[in-house]
Design a protein around this motif. Structure first.
Motif, short mmCIF file in Angstrom:
data_model
loop_
_atom_site.label_atom_id
_atom_site.label_comp_id
_atom_site.label_asym_id
_atom_site.label_seq_id
_atom_site.Cartn_x
_atom_site.Cartn_y
_atom_site.Cartn_z
N ILE A 1 47.80 43.72 78.90
CA ILE A 1 48.12 42.82 78.21
C ILE A 1 47.21 42.99 77.12
O ILE A 1 46.17 41.92 76.98
N ARG A 2 47.89 42.27 76.28
CA ARG A 2 47.59 41.48 74.42
C ARG A 2 47.76 40.55 73.99
O ARG A 2 49.29 40.27 74.45
N ARG A 3 47.22 39.51 74.93
CA ARG A 3 47.25 37.69 73.50
C ARG A 3 47.55 38.05 71.77
O ARG A 3 46.15 38.32 71.75
N TRP A 4 48.23 37.94 70.80
CA TRP A 4 48.41 37.53 69.89
C TRP A 4 48.29 36.18 69.81
O TRP A 4 49.21 35.47 70.23
N VAL A 5 48.12 35.79 68.84
CA VAL A 5 47.90 34.01 67.75
C VAL A 5 47.99 34.67 66.71
O VAL A 5 46.83 34.75 65.83
N ALA A 6 49.54 33.48 66.20
CA ALA A 6 48.90 33.53 64.09
C ALA A 6 49.21 32.03 64.47
O ALA A 6 49.87 31.19 64.16
N SER A 7 48.21 32.10 62.84
CA SER A 7 48.56 30.01 62.70
C SER A 7 49.49 30.46 61.18
O SER A 7 48.94 31.54 60.58
N THR A 8 50.11 29.32 61.47
CA THR A 8 50.55 28.90 60.09
C THR A 8 50.27 27.52 59.24
O THR A 8 50.35 26.88 60.29
N PRO A 9 50.94 27.28 58.60
CA PRO A 9 50.77 26.22 57.91
C PRO A 9 51.51 25.19 58.54
O PRO A 9 51.25 23.58 58.61
N ALA A 10 52.68 25.68 58.65
CA ALA A 10 53.85 24.76 59.13
C ALA A 10 54.25 24.60 60.95
O ALA A 10 54.37 26.10 61.03
N PHE A 11 54.44 24.05 61.64
CA PHE A 11 54.62 24.22 62.73
C PHE A 11 56.77 25.54 62.72
O PHE A 11 57.52 24.52 62.13
N VAL A 12 56.13 26.21 63.38
CA VAL A 12 57.58 27.66 63.40
C VAL A 12 58.38 27.25 64.82
O VAL A 12 57.41 27.67 65.67
N THR A 13 59.20 26.84 65.41
CA THR A 13 59.95 27.01 66.45
C THR A 13 61.32 28.51 66.26
O THR A 13 61.13 28.70 66.94
N ALA A 42 56.32 28.67 70.36
CA ALA A 42 55.22 28.45 69.32
C ALA A 42 54.16 26.85 69.86
O ALA A 42 54.97 26.31 70.76
N PHE A 43 53.36 26.66 69.56
CA PHE A 43 52.63 25.23 69.82
C PHE A 43 51.48 24.72 68.60
O PHE A 43 51.61 25.46 67.87
N GLY A 44 51.24 23.50 68.64
CA GLY A 44 50.42 22.49 67.65
C GLY A 44 49.24 22.81 68.01
O GLY A 44 49.14 22.82 69.75
N VAL A 45 48.42 22.58 67.31
CA VAL A 45 46.74 22.40 67.70
C VAL A 45 46.03 20.91 68.15
O VAL A 45 46.43 20.71 66.56
N GLN A 46 46.23 20.03 68.71
CA GLN A 46 45.73 18.76 68.79
C GLN A 46 45.25 18.55 69.84
O GLN A 46 43.88 19.23 70.16
N ARG A 47 43.69 17.59 68.92
CA ARG A 47 42.66 16.70 69.63
C ARG A 47 42.97 15.74 69.22
O ARG A 47 42.69 14.53 68.77
N LEU A 48 42.36 15.52 70.59
CA LEU A 48 43.24 14.15 71.58
C LEU A 48 41.27 13.09 72.17
O LEU A 48 41.65 14.06 73.24
N LEU A 49 41.13 12.13 72.32
CA LEU A 49 40.14 11.73 73.09
C LEU A 49 40.07 10.08 73.16
O LEU A 49 40.23 9.67 72.46
N ALA A 50 41.08 9.86 74.22
CA ALA A 50 40.47 8.71 74.62
C ALA A 50 39.32 7.48 74.78
O ALA A 50 38.23 8.45 74.84
#
Length: 165
Positions: A1-13, A42-50
């Motif tokens: 199994i191979r996983r591919w991730v592609a970054s896009t400038p806008a969220f794609v659904t 599709a997923f967005g990348v977030q960085r949140l820390l309390a």
């Protein structure tokens, strides 16, 4: 199994699967057959820390305390490590005393672990971002060197997020 991730400038659904397939083909030359794609999302990348994980009678752990890029796959593991540390602190605090101080210390410790995980996930995510031909060549040469001795063990440990417990 191979996983591919592609970054896009806008969220794609809509049409995420075909969009990923076309981006992978354009960026890598690999033409993915539709039948080879068993799942896409599709997923967005977030960085949140309390700001803090513990105050008074409230304790944060897992996604309530931190959110990070799924690159490296450590978000849920980090939450389990939070829970294990809290359970140990409660056990010691209830048997030996000073529950509040122990929970405050665990909160600070787990916040530092989350900060390290967020930084590592950001680094992992940045590896897959489009860079153009020259940037990709530099990245690939650097990674090849980092994945050989004497750096290999440390590079792999950072990528899979060892040492966050």
């Amino acid at each position: 199994i191979r996983r591919w991730v592609a970054s896009t400038p806008a969220f794609v659904t809509e049409g995420a699967e075909s969009r990923v397939r076309s981006l992978v083909a354009a960026r890598t030359g690999n033409d993915l057959e539709r039948s080879a794609c068993s799942w896409s999302s599709a997923f967005g990348v977030q960085r949140l820390l309390a700001e803090r994980f513990w105050q008074d009678r409230v304790l944060l752990a897992g996604d309530a305390a931190h959110v990070l890029s799924p690159m490296g796959g450590q978000g849920m593991n980090l939450g389990w490590l939070d829970a294990a540390a809290v359970a140990a602190a409660l056990d010691r605090g209830l048997t030996e005393g000073d529950v509040g101080a122990r929970l405050a210390a665990v909160g600070r410790e787990r916040q530092r672990a989350a900060q390290r995980a967020i930084a590592r996930a950001a680094w992992n995510t940045s590896l897959g971002r489009p860079r153009g031909a020259a940037g990709a060549a530099v990245r690939d040469v650097a990674l090849r060197r980092l994945l050989r001795p004497p750096w290999a063990t440390r590079t792999r440990a950072r990528f899979v997020m060892e040492g966050l417990g």
